[in-house]
Design a protein around this motif. Structure first.
Motif, PDB file in Angstrom:
ATOM      1  N   GLN A 113       0.922  -1.149  -0.014  1.00 10.55           N
ATOM      2  CA  GLN A 113       0.058  -0.088  -0.048  1.00 10.55           C
ATOM      3  C   GLN A 113       1.053   1.181  -0.038  1.00 10.55           C
ATOM      4  O   GLN A 113       0.369   2.204  -0.082  1.00 10.55           O
ATOM      5  CB  GLN A 113      -1.004  -0.051   1.174  1.00 10.55           C
ATOM      6  CG  GLN A 113      -1.781  -1.221   1.113  1.00 10.55           C
ATOM      7  CD  GLN A 113      -2.689  -1.038  -0.196  1.00 10.55           C
ATOM      8  OE1 GLN A 113      -3.480   0.008  -0.615  1.00 10.55           O
ATOM      9  NE2 GLN A 113      -2.496  -1.845  -1.165  1.00 10.55           N
ATOM     10  N   ARG A 114       2.061   1.248   0.161  1.00 11.19           N
ATOM     11  CA  ARG A 114       2.861   2.452   0.330  1.00 11.19           C
ATOM     12  C   ARG A 114       2.781   3.260  -1.099  1.00 11.19           C
ATOM     13  O   ARG A 114       3.224   4.402  -0.700  1.00 11.19           O
ATOM     14  CB  ARG A 114       4.377   1.994   0.411  1.00 11.19           C
ATOM     15  CG  ARG A 114       4.545   1.360   1.862  1.00 11.19           C
ATOM     16  CD  ARG A 114       6.006   1.061   2.130  1.00 11.19           C
ATOM     17  NE  ARG A 114       6.100   0.461   3.561  1.00 11.19           N
ATOM     18  CZ  ARG A 114       6.047   1.035   4.595  1.00 11.19           C
ATOM     19  NH1 ARG A 114       5.762   2.527   4.719  1.00 11.19           N
ATOM     20  NH2 ARG A 114       6.045   0.415   5.676  1.00 11.19           N
ATOM     21  N   GLY A 115       2.464   2.857  -2.017  1.00 18.04           N
ATOM     22  CA  GLY A 115       2.279   3.863  -3.091  1.00 18.04           C
ATOM     23  C   GLY A 115       0.934   4.373  -3.729  1.00 18.04           C
ATOM     24  O   GLY A 115       0.880   4.942  -4.743  1.00 18.04           O
ATOM     25  N   THR A 116       0.131   4.096  -2.835  1.00 16.27           N
ATOM     26  CA  THR A 116      -1.259   4.564  -3.179  1.00 16.27           C
ATOM     27  C   THR A 116      -1.623   5.970  -3.428  1.00 16.27           C
ATOM     28  O   THR A 116      -2.234   6.160  -4.297  1.00 16.27           O
ATOM     29  CB  THR A 116      -2.112   4.315  -1.896  1.00 16.27           C
ATOM     30  OG1 THR A 116      -1.996   2.733  -1.361  1.00 16.27           O
ATOM     31  CG2 THR A 116      -3.509   4.229  -2.129  1.00 16.27           C
ATOM     32  N   PHE A 117      -1.059   6.858  -2.811  1.00 11.11           N
ATOM     33  CA  PHE A 117      -1.128   8.051  -3.140  1.00 11.11           C
ATOM     34  C   PHE A 117      -0.013   8.880  -3.960  1.00 11.11           C
ATOM     35  O   PHE A 117       0.124  10.182  -4.015  1.00 11.11           O
ATOM     36  CB  PHE A 117      -1.275   8.933  -1.623  1.00 11.11           C
ATOM     37  CG  PHE A 117      -2.752   8.697  -0.964  1.00 11.11           C
ATOM     38  CD1 PHE A 117      -3.818   8.839  -1.463  1.00 11.11           C
ATOM     39  CD2 PHE A 117      -2.379   8.094   0.210  1.00 11.11           C
ATOM     40  CE1 PHE A 117      -5.003   8.548  -0.941  1.00 11.11           C
ATOM     41  CE2 PHE A 117      -3.567   7.631   1.058  1.00 11.11           C
ATOM     42  CZ  PHE A 117      -4.955   7.918   0.523  1.00 11.11           C
ATOM     43  N   ASN A 118       0.749   8.010  -4.627  1.00 11.03           N
ATOM     44  CA  ASN A 118       1.866   8.461  -5.490  1.00 11.03           C
ATOM     45  C   ASN A 118       1.184   8.864  -6.691  1.00 11.03           C
ATOM     46  O   ASN A 118       1.848   8.353  -7.806  1.00 11.03           O
ATOM     47  CB  ASN A 118       2.775   7.639  -5.327  1.00 11.03           C
ATOM     48  CG  ASN A 118       3.773   7.419  -4.226  1.00 11.03           C
ATOM     49  OD1 ASN A 118       3.719   8.287  -3.383  1.00 11.03           O
ATOM     50  ND2 ASN A 118       4.626   6.467  -3.929  1.00 11.03           N
ATOM     51  N   LYS A 119       0.478   9.799  -6.780  1.00 14.34           N
ATOM     52  CA  LYS A 119      -0.330   9.931  -8.025  1.00 14.34           C
ATOM     53  C   LYS A 119      -0.579  11.654  -8.105  1.00 14.34           C
ATOM     54  O   LYS A 119      -0.555  12.241  -7.010  1.00 14.34           O
ATOM     55  CB  LYS A 119      -1.715   9.426  -8.327  1.00 14.34           C
ATOM     56  CG  LYS A 119      -1.756   7.823  -8.158  1.00 14.34           C
ATOM     57  CD  LYS A 119      -2.886   7.147  -8.647  1.00 14.34           C
ATOM     58  CE  LYS A 119      -2.996   5.778  -8.581  1.00 14.34           C
ATOM     59  NZ  LYS A 119      -4.092   5.028  -8.874  1.00 14.34           N
ATOM     60  N   THR A 120      -0.837  12.185  -9.080  1.00 13.62           N
ATOM     61  CA  THR A 120      -1.305  13.695  -8.943  1.00 13.62           C
ATOM     62  C   THR A 120      -2.699  13.473  -8.845  1.00 13.62           C
ATOM     63  O   THR A 120      -3.443  12.504  -8.627  1.00 13.62           O
ATOM     64  CB  THR A 120      -1.109  14.269 -10.315  1.00 13.62           C
ATOM     65  OG1 THR A 120      -2.028  13.621 -11.451  1.00 13.62           O
ATOM     66  CG2 THR A 120       0.470  14.163 -11.059  1.00 13.62           C
ATOM     67  N   ARG A 137      -7.992  14.496   1.066  1.00 18.46           N
ATOM     68  CA  ARG A 137      -8.960  15.453   1.703  1.00 18.46           C
ATOM     69  C   ARG A 137      -9.225  16.445   0.383  1.00 18.46           C
ATOM     70  O   ARG A 137     -10.347  16.700   0.415  1.00 18.46           O
ATOM     71  CB  ARG A 137      -8.075  16.314   2.659  1.00 18.46           C
ATOM     72  CG  ARG A 137      -7.917  15.385   4.136  1.00 18.46           C
ATOM     73  CD  ARG A 137      -7.195  16.289   4.982  1.00 18.46           C
ATOM     74  NE  ARG A 137      -5.876  16.206   4.805  1.00 18.46           N
ATOM     75  CZ  ARG A 137      -5.020  17.025   5.283  1.00 18.46           C
ATOM     76  NH1 ARG A 137      -5.252  17.988   5.740  1.00 18.46           N
ATOM     77  NH2 ARG A 137      -3.628  16.907   5.135  1.00 18.46           N
ATOM     78  N   LYS A 138      -8.271  16.514  -0.695  1.00 17.92           N
ATOM     79  CA  LYS A 138      -8.640  17.606  -1.855  1.00 17.92           C
ATOM     80  C   LYS A 138      -9.704  16.763  -2.573  1.00 17.92           C
ATOM     81  O   LYS A 138     -10.822  17.256  -3.054  1.00 17.92           O
ATOM     82  CB  LYS A 138      -7.687  17.754  -2.578  1.00 17.92           C
ATOM     83  CG  LYS A 138      -6.577  18.614  -2.087  1.00 17.92           C
ATOM     84  CD  LYS A 138      -5.447  18.954  -2.999  1.00 17.92           C
ATOM     85  CE  LYS A 138      -5.702  19.467  -4.292  1.00 17.92           C
ATOM     86  NZ  LYS A 138      -4.381  19.739  -5.038  1.00 17.92           N
ATOM     87  N   THR A 139      -9.907  15.445  -2.457  1.00 20.66           N
ATOM     88  CA  THR A 139     -10.786  14.415  -3.403  1.00 20.66           C
ATOM     89  C   THR A 139     -12.033  14.547  -2.590  1.00 20.66           C
ATOM     90  O   THR A 139     -13.060  14.816  -3.185  1.00 20.66           O
ATOM     91  CB  THR A 139     -10.295  12.990  -3.215  1.00 20.66           C
ATOM     92  OG1 THR A 139      -9.137  13.078  -3.966  1.00 20.66           O
ATOM     93  CG2 THR A 139     -11.362  12.223  -4.016  1.00 20.66           C
ATOM     94  N   ILE A 140     -12.167  14.510  -1.281  1.00 20.55           N
ATOM     95  CA  ILE A 140     -13.469  14.776  -0.357  1.00 20.55           C
ATOM     96  C   ILE A 140     -13.965  16.184  -0.649  1.00 20.55           C
ATOM     97  O   ILE A 140     -14.996  16.155  -1.089  1.00 20.55           O
ATOM     98  CB  ILE A 140     -12.962  14.834   1.160  1.00 20.55           C
ATOM     99  CG1 ILE A 140     -12.609  13.239   1.545  1.00 20.55           C
ATOM    100  CG2 ILE A 140     -14.319  15.157   1.938  1.00 20.55           C
ATOM    101  CD1 ILE A 140     -12.198  13.279   2.943  1.00 20.55           C
ATOM    102  N   GLY A 141     -13.110  17.182  -0.731  1.00 30.25           N
ATOM    103  CA  GLY A 141     -13.540  18.456  -1.241  1.00 30.25           C
ATOM    104  C   GLY A 141     -14.166  18.539  -2.488  1.00 30.25           C
ATOM    105  O   GLY A 141     -15.314  19.243  -2.755  1.00 30.25           O
ATOM    106  N   TYR A 142     -13.679  18.047  -3.343  1.00 32.04           N
ATOM    107  CA  TYR A 142     -13.964  18.011  -4.707  1.00 32.04           C
ATOM    108  C   TYR A 142     -15.233  17.365  -5.036  1.00 32.04           C
ATOM    109  O   TYR A 142     -16.347  17.855  -5.706  1.00 32.04           O
ATOM    110  CB  TYR A 142     -12.871  17.604  -5.797  1.00 32.04           C
ATOM    111  CG  TYR A 142     -13.366  17.160  -7.204  1.00 32.04           C
ATOM    112  CD1 TYR A 142     -13.140  18.412  -8.024  1.00 32.04           C
ATOM    113  CD2 TYR A 142     -13.672  16.073  -7.625  1.00 32.04           C
ATOM    114  CE1 TYR A 142     -13.634  18.154  -9.466  1.00 32.04           C
ATOM    115  CE2 TYR A 142     -14.121  15.808  -9.042  1.00 32.04           C
ATOM    116  CZ  TYR A 142     -14.180  16.755  -9.793  1.00 32.04           C
ATOM    117  OH  TYR A 142     -14.566  16.696 -11.215  1.00 32.04           O
TER     118      TYR A 142
END
Length: 268
Positions: free
Chosen positions: A69-76, A255-260
Motif C-alpha cells: 500500500q505504500r504507493g497508493t497516493f503517489n499520483k497527481t 482530503r482534496k478529493t473529499i472537497g472536490y
C-alpha cells in the motif's frame, strides 16, 4: 492446546508492566498472552478476551497487503480523483442526499457538518454502504499488525480498542470484520475512532457502524466536528476545515478529493 497455552502465558504475564509486556516480534502466542494481560488491566473482561484472542493466529496476507500500500497516493490529484469520483458515483451521491435529506439535516444541525461532505466520505469509503466494507476478522488483523514491529504501538492500541467495542456490546465478534488494517463499517473507522467518535444516532443503545445508516453518518460528522470543522466555512486546501479533515485522512490528495466530490454533489 492453544487455548491452554494462552491461559498459562496470561497467568505468567498478568503482573508485568503494561508498557513492557507486549513486545513485538518473537513468539506470537507469547505476544498475544501479553496483550491479553494489558486488555484485562484496561478493564476488558476475561470472557471477552478469551472469546476474541483464544486461538488467534497470524495472517500473512495482512502483512503482504500492508507492504503493497505504500504507493497508493503517489499520483497527481487529477490522476487520483479520476479513479475515485466519476459520474456514476456523483449521481448516486445526489440520490443519497435526497433519500436521507431529513436525517442529514438533523445531523448538520447537531454537528455542524454539511451533508455533501458526509455523503462524499460515505461514497468514497464504501459506495454508500453498497461496496466492500471488508471481510477480514478485525481481531486477527490487528493482532497480526500489532505483532509486526513497524507500527506496533499504533496497532496494539487499535487491538485494545477492538476488544473494548466487544466489551461495550456494540458489535458481536462475528460482526467484527473489516478491511486489511482493521477498519470497520461503512465509513471505515479504526477501532480507536469507533470508541472515540461513534454515536448511537438511531437510539438502539449500541453504535453500529456496519448496518445503521444514522449511526454511520452521525459518527462521521462527529469525528469532523470534534476535530474543529466549522459549518459554512471553506474546506479548500489551506483552510482550518481542510486541516480538521486531517483527522479523517492525513493524505492531502485524499482530503482534496473529499472537497472536490462534495462540490460536485452540491452542484458547485
Amino acid at each position: 492446546m492453544r487455548k491452554l497455552g494462552l491461559t498459562v502465558l496470561f497467568g505468567a504475564l498478568i503482573g508485568a508492566t503494561p508498557a513492557l509486556a507486549a513486545r513485538c516480534g518473537g513468539d506470537f502466542n507469547t505476544f498475544v498472552a501479553a496483550m491479553s494481560a494489558e486488555a484485562q488491566a484496561a478493564g476488558v473482561s476475561p470472557a471477552v478476551i478469551s472469546q476474541a484472542l483464544g486461538g488467534v493466529t497470524q495472517d500473512p496476507a495482512v502483512l503482504a497487503f500492508d507492504r503493497r500500500q505504500r504507493g497508493t497516493f503517489n499520483k497527481t490529484f487529477e490522476q487520483y480523483v479520476s479513479t475515485r469520483v466519476g459520474p456514476g458515483r456523483i449521481n448516486m451521491g445526489r440520490q443519497m442526499l435526497q433519500r436521507h435529506a431529513a436525517l442529514l439535516a438533523r445531523i448538520e444541525k447537531r454537528f455542524g457538518v454539511p451533508p455533501e461532505i458526509i455523503v462524499a466520505i460515505w461514497g468514497l469509503e464504501s459506495d454508500y454502504g453498497k461496496g466492500d466494507i471488508g471481510k477480514m476478522p478485525v481481531v486477527r488483523t490487528l493482532a497480526t499488525m500489532a505483532h509486526d514491529c513497524r507500527r506496533t504501538e499504533l496497532f496494539q492500541g487499535e487491538l485494545l480498542a477492538a476488544l473494548k467495542i466487544l466489551q461495550r456490546g456494540d458489535l458481536p465478534l462475528q460482526d467484527m470484520v473489516g478491511a486489511f488494517a482493521g477498519e470497520i463499517g461503512q465509513t471505515q473507522f479504526l477501532p480507536s475512532s469507533y470508541i472515540k467518535y461513534g454515536v448511537d444516532f438511531d437510539g438502539s443503545g449500541q453504535v453500529d457502524l456496519r448496518r445503521s445508516i444514522p449511526d454511520v453518518l452521525a459518527s462521521t460528522a462527529n469525528l469532523l466536528h470534534v476535530s474543529g470543522f466549522k459549518n459554512g466555512a471553506s474546506y479548500s486546501e489551506g483552510t482550518p476545515n481542510f486541516e480538521a479533515m486531517r483527522e479523517w485522512n492525513r493524505a492531502t490528495i485524499y482530503r482534496k478529493t473529499i472537497g472536490y466530490f462534495a462540490d460536485q454533489l452540491a452542484g458547485r
